[in-house]
Design a protein around this motif. Structure first.
Motif, short mmCIF file in Angstrom:
data_model
loop_
_atom_site.label_atom_id
_atom_site.label_comp_id
_atom_site.label_asym_id
_atom_site.label_seq_id
_atom_site.Cartn_x
_atom_site.Cartn_y
_atom_site.Cartn_z
N LEU A 1 0.83 -1.21 0.00
CA LEU A 1 0.00 0.00 0.00
C LEU A 1 0.86 1.26 0.00
O LEU A 1 0.57 2.22 -0.72
N ARG A 2 1.94 1.25 0.80
CA ARG A 2 2.84 2.41 0.82
C ARG A 2 3.49 2.63 -0.54
O ARG A 2 3.66 3.76 -0.98
N ALA A 3 3.88 1.52 -1.19
CA ALA A 3 4.48 1.62 -2.52
C ALA A 3 3.50 2.23 -3.52
O ALA A 3 3.90 2.92 -4.46
N ALA A 4 2.22 1.98 -3.29
CA ALA A 4 1.18 2.53 -4.18
C ALA A 4 0.77 3.95 -3.77
O ALA A 4 -0.11 4.55 -4.37
N GLY A 5 1.40 4.47 -2.69
CA GLY A 5 1.10 5.83 -2.25
C GLY A 5 -0.11 5.95 -1.35
O GLY A 5 -0.65 7.04 -1.16
N VAL A 6 -0.55 4.83 -0.76
CA VAL A 6 -1.71 4.84 0.12
C VAL A 6 -1.26 5.13 1.55
O VAL A 6 -0.29 4.55 2.03
N ASP A 7 -1.96 6.02 2.21
CA ASP A 7 -1.66 6.36 3.61
C ASP A 7 -2.12 5.19 4.48
O ASP A 7 -3.30 4.90 4.56
N THR A 8 -1.18 4.55 5.15
CA THR A 8 -1.52 3.41 6.02
C THR A 8 -1.68 3.83 7.47
O THR A 8 -1.89 3.00 8.34
N GLY A 9 -1.59 5.11 7.75
CA GLY A 9 -1.73 5.59 9.11
C GLY A 9 -3.13 6.10 9.41
O GLY A 9 -3.32 6.99 10.22
N ILE A 10 -4.12 5.54 8.75
CA ILE A 10 -5.50 5.97 8.92
C ILE A 10 -6.02 5.48 10.27
O ILE A 10 -5.85 4.32 10.62
#
Length: 168
Positions: free
Chosen positions: A29-38
């Motif tokens: 997800l991070r590689a795809a630019g998704v914020d995982t700190g939701i």
């Protein structure tokens, strides 16, 4: 059974929202630019309400438990559904977790008075079909008074430092 399955599914979605526990998924997800700190739904709800109610949260905590029992028909599911929310509220308002979670549990018990599932079952057993609304209206005032007394007890416990002795 259908309502219990739906309740458990709702609880699992609610609890699992915003949290990513799978390291491979986080990396992807991070590689795809998704914020995982939701933040999770309970945390976001707590952050929103914490500012609105201020230090009065102990008065409202039991009503959340009651709402959960009213919706789900179960004190246990209410506690499971709103336990993390109550924990986060206690943390954000700097209140003893033990007292706020106890108010949640008491609220779940008081919610059984107005729980549609319970009222329908009772009406069926005693032969008062089609009078469920009337019974819920009559039990609503005791529900409100019960919640108010739970809130007062919570304030007394907090004021005496009770919950602080058992800080987690």
């Amino acid at each position: 059974r259908v309502s219990l399955c739906a309740s458990v599914a709702l609880v699992k979605i609610f609890q699992g929202s915003g949290s990513f526990a799978n390291p491979a998924l986080i990396a992807q997800l991070r590689a795809a630019g998704v914020d995982t700190g939701i933040a999770s739904m309970p945390r976001v709800m707590a952050e929103t309400l914490a500012g609105a109610v201020g230090p009065l949260w102990p008065l409202f905590a039991s009503y959340v438990g009651g709402l959960g029992a009213f919706i789900t028909g179960s004190n246990t599911v209410s506690d499971t559904l709103f336990g993390q929310f109550q924990w986060d509220m206690a943390e954000l308002r700097r209140l003893p977790h033990l007292v706020i979670l106890a108010a949640q549990a008491a609220g779940g018990a008081m919610g059984s008075m107005v729980c549609v599932h319970s009222v329908v079952a009772v009406c069926t057993v005693v032969g008062l079909q089609n009078r469920e609304g009337e019974i819920i209206k009559k039990t609503f005032v005791p529900f409100v008074l019960y919640g108010l007394s739970v809130g007062i007890v919570a304030f007394i416990l907090i004021g005496t430092g009770y919950g602080a002795r058992f800080a987690l």
